[in-house]
Design a protein around this motif. Structure first.
Motif, short mmCIF file in Angstrom:
data_model
loop_
_atom_site.label_atom_id
_atom_site.label_comp_id
_atom_site.label_asym_id
_atom_site.label_seq_id
_atom_site.Cartn_x
_atom_site.Cartn_y
_atom_site.Cartn_z
N GLU A 238 0.84 -1.27 0.07
CA GLU A 238 0.09 -0.04 -0.12
C GLU A 238 0.84 1.15 -0.14
O GLU A 238 0.53 2.31 -0.80
CB GLU A 238 -0.88 -0.01 1.48
CG GLU A 238 -2.14 -1.04 1.27
CD GLU A 238 -2.76 -1.10 2.44
OE1 GLU A 238 -2.37 -0.52 3.34
OE2 GLU A 238 -3.73 -2.03 2.49
N TYR A 239 2.14 1.30 0.61
CA TYR A 239 3.14 2.26 0.84
C TYR A 239 3.56 2.60 -0.71
O TYR A 239 3.63 3.56 -1.06
CB TYR A 239 3.88 2.05 1.71
CG TYR A 239 5.09 3.37 2.02
CD1 TYR A 239 4.54 4.35 2.68
CD2 TYR A 239 6.13 3.25 1.34
CE1 TYR A 239 5.42 5.42 2.54
CE2 TYR A 239 7.16 4.38 1.62
CZ TYR A 239 6.69 5.35 2.03
OH TYR A 239 7.68 6.42 2.23
N LEU A 240 3.93 1.48 -1.38
CA LEU A 240 4.49 1.67 -2.77
C LEU A 240 3.27 2.57 -3.53
O LEU A 240 3.47 3.22 -4.45
CB LEU A 240 4.77 0.46 -3.49
CG LEU A 240 5.78 -0.53 -2.60
CD1 LEU A 240 6.00 -1.82 -3.39
CD2 LEU A 240 7.11 0.19 -2.79
N LYS A 241 2.09 2.02 -3.62
CA LYS A 241 1.03 2.84 -4.18
C LYS A 241 0.79 4.26 -3.76
O LYS A 241 0.77 5.02 -4.58
CB LYS A 241 -0.42 2.00 -3.99
CG LYS A 241 -1.40 2.46 -4.71
CD LYS A 241 -1.09 2.07 -6.19
CE LYS A 241 -2.47 2.56 -6.96
NZ LYS A 241 -2.17 2.41 -8.65
N LYS A 242 0.86 4.41 -2.51
CA LYS A 242 0.95 5.60 -1.93
C LYS A 242 1.75 6.72 -2.50
O LYS A 242 1.50 7.71 -2.85
CB LYS A 242 0.69 5.80 -0.35
CG LYS A 242 0.60 7.13 0.20
CD LYS A 242 0.73 6.83 1.89
CE LYS A 242 0.92 8.27 2.20
NZ LYS A 242 1.45 8.00 3.85
N GLU A 243 3.03 6.19 -2.51
CA GLU A 243 3.91 6.85 -2.91
C GLU A 243 4.31 7.07 -4.41
O GLU A 243 5.10 7.70 -5.06
CB GLU A 243 5.37 6.36 -2.25
CG GLU A 243 5.53 6.48 -0.80
CD GLU A 243 5.28 8.08 -0.37
OE1 GLU A 243 6.33 8.85 -0.86
OE2 GLU A 243 4.70 8.39 0.29
N LYS A 244 3.27 6.46 -5.09
CA LYS A 244 3.48 6.41 -6.44
C LYS A 244 4.62 5.83 -7.10
O LYS A 244 5.38 6.71 -7.92
CB LYS A 244 3.19 7.75 -7.12
CG LYS A 244 1.76 8.20 -6.87
CD LYS A 244 1.67 9.85 -7.47
CE LYS A 244 0.16 10.19 -7.39
NZ LYS A 244 -0.27 10.50 -6.11
N CYS A 245 5.28 4.86 -6.48
CA CYS A 245 6.37 4.12 -6.97
C CYS A 245 6.25 3.60 -8.32
O CYS A 245 5.06 3.11 -8.57
CB CYS A 245 6.98 3.08 -5.92
SG CYS A 245 7.54 3.85 -4.30
#
Length: 351
Positions: free
Chosen positions: A60-67
């Motif tokens: 979810e963090y990867l998605k949130k940070e637009k990685c």
């Protein structure tokens, strides 16, 4: 909170994470995961087994940070062509644990992220639990329960000492003994007997999916779902001092996996991250295009494709540490520490 955690929160608050991300924008982040904990396995080995909710928070963090989550193949091409795109991340899984397939991959695919699973063949083909991991788990669980090894572990008339110098239960002799048995049924029976010697349900533990790898049908389904299946040797061994055995490890791993995924497999994960520089030429002859390690670091256009660093994530890594690694801050700190050590050695300090 630990001192390190407090420091990282402070550095994030004052903007060091954002600055680090900018300074390392041309570096590639490769994440490494293993199995999923169903019960208490994450307490036994937090690097090998991660709770579902922890893994979910990472993705979810990867998605949130637009990685920019890219495939392993694309990442290798970017390194080779010296054109790494900003904020790029690769998701990899080692060993091919069953719950990687059943629980982690659906989370990754929920966000349409590509992922690679490096699969070791032996226990996948045999469809039994990974015995050495089970023995270590049983020993950990027994020690947690303060098991007192008053007598030797007995298996088919063989007596195996299980005490260390402090009188505590020690697994080393058991592992060596089981490894010495000639057949898999003998080894499996010995592990079951060891479990019962410790007071556990041996059959029940050996049947737990958490200690098993993906089987052929799981591998086919994963490949059909666009999961990238790659090499992890046949028996999870990397015999750097025996090139003929190394050839067999890679070749037999290929013979098992390639018919299931209908493609040539050219990417390798070193078992336990262990490798030797003197084997790189042999890997090239074996048509291995890339090989990943467990050495921490970010990949760059100068990275050797046969010694690619990764971040080994686990239940023991806090969310703020994960964010610090992704930002590039921890890589910058590692480089500063290496530079200080190099200067100290050059001037004879600390010798």
């Amino acid at each position: 909170m630990s001192f390190k955690t407090n420091v990282l929160y402070c550095l994030k608050y004052v903007g060091f994470f954002k600055l680090s991300k900018l300074l390392t924008k041309d570096r590639l982040r490769i994440l490494c995961y293993h199995g999923v904990s169903i019960d208490d396995e994450h307490l036994f080995n937090p690097l090998l087994f991660m709770r579902e909710q922890t893994f979910n928070s990472r993705i979810e963090y990867l998605k949130k940070e637009k990685c920019n989550v890219i495939s392993l193949s694309d990442a290798c091409n970017h390194i080779e062509n010296k054109e790494i795109t900003s904020n790029s991340v690769v998701i990899t899984f080692d060993d091919g644990w069953y719950h990687t397939f059943s629980k982690s991959i659906p989370v990754v695919q929920k966000y349409s992220f590509p992922a690679t699973i490096y699969i070791t063949s032996y226990y996948s083909l045999k469809k039994v639990s990974v015995l050495n991991v089970v023995v270590r788990y049983l020993t950990w669980k027994a020690n947690k329960n303060n098991f007192n090894p008053k007598v030797c572990f007995c298996n088919n008339g063989d007596n195996v000492s299980v005490k260390d110098e402090n009188g505590r239960l020690c697994q080393d002799n058991v592992l060596n003994y089981i490894e010495s048995l000639q057949t898999l049924p003998e080894r499996t029976a010995a592990v079951m007997n060891y479990a019962e010697y410790l007071g556990f349900d041996g059959k029940g533990i050996l049947e737990k999916k958490v200690f098993k790898l993906m089987d052929d049908e799981d591998i086919r389904q994963a490949s059909m779902a666009c999961v990238d299946i790659q090499l992890h040797t046949y028996r999870h061994r990397f015999p750097a001092d025996d090139l003929s055995e190394l050839f067999e490890e890679v070749t037999n791993n290929r013979k098992h996996l390639e018919p299931l995924v209908n493609k040539r497999l050219v990417h390798l994960c070193y078992p336990s991250g262990e490798y030797s520089l003197n084997t790189l030429e042999e890997l090239t002859r074996l048509d291995i295009k890339s090989a990943v390690t467990c050495e921490p670091g970010l990949a760059s256009s100068k990275t050797n494709l046969l010694a690619i660093p990764r971040f080994l994530d686990g239940e023991n890594i806090s969310q703020i540490e994960f964010e610090a690694e992704l930002s590039g801050l921890l890589e910058i700190l590692r480089n500063i520490r290496s530079t200080i050590k190099y200067i100290s050695r050059s001037f004879g300090f600390g010798s």
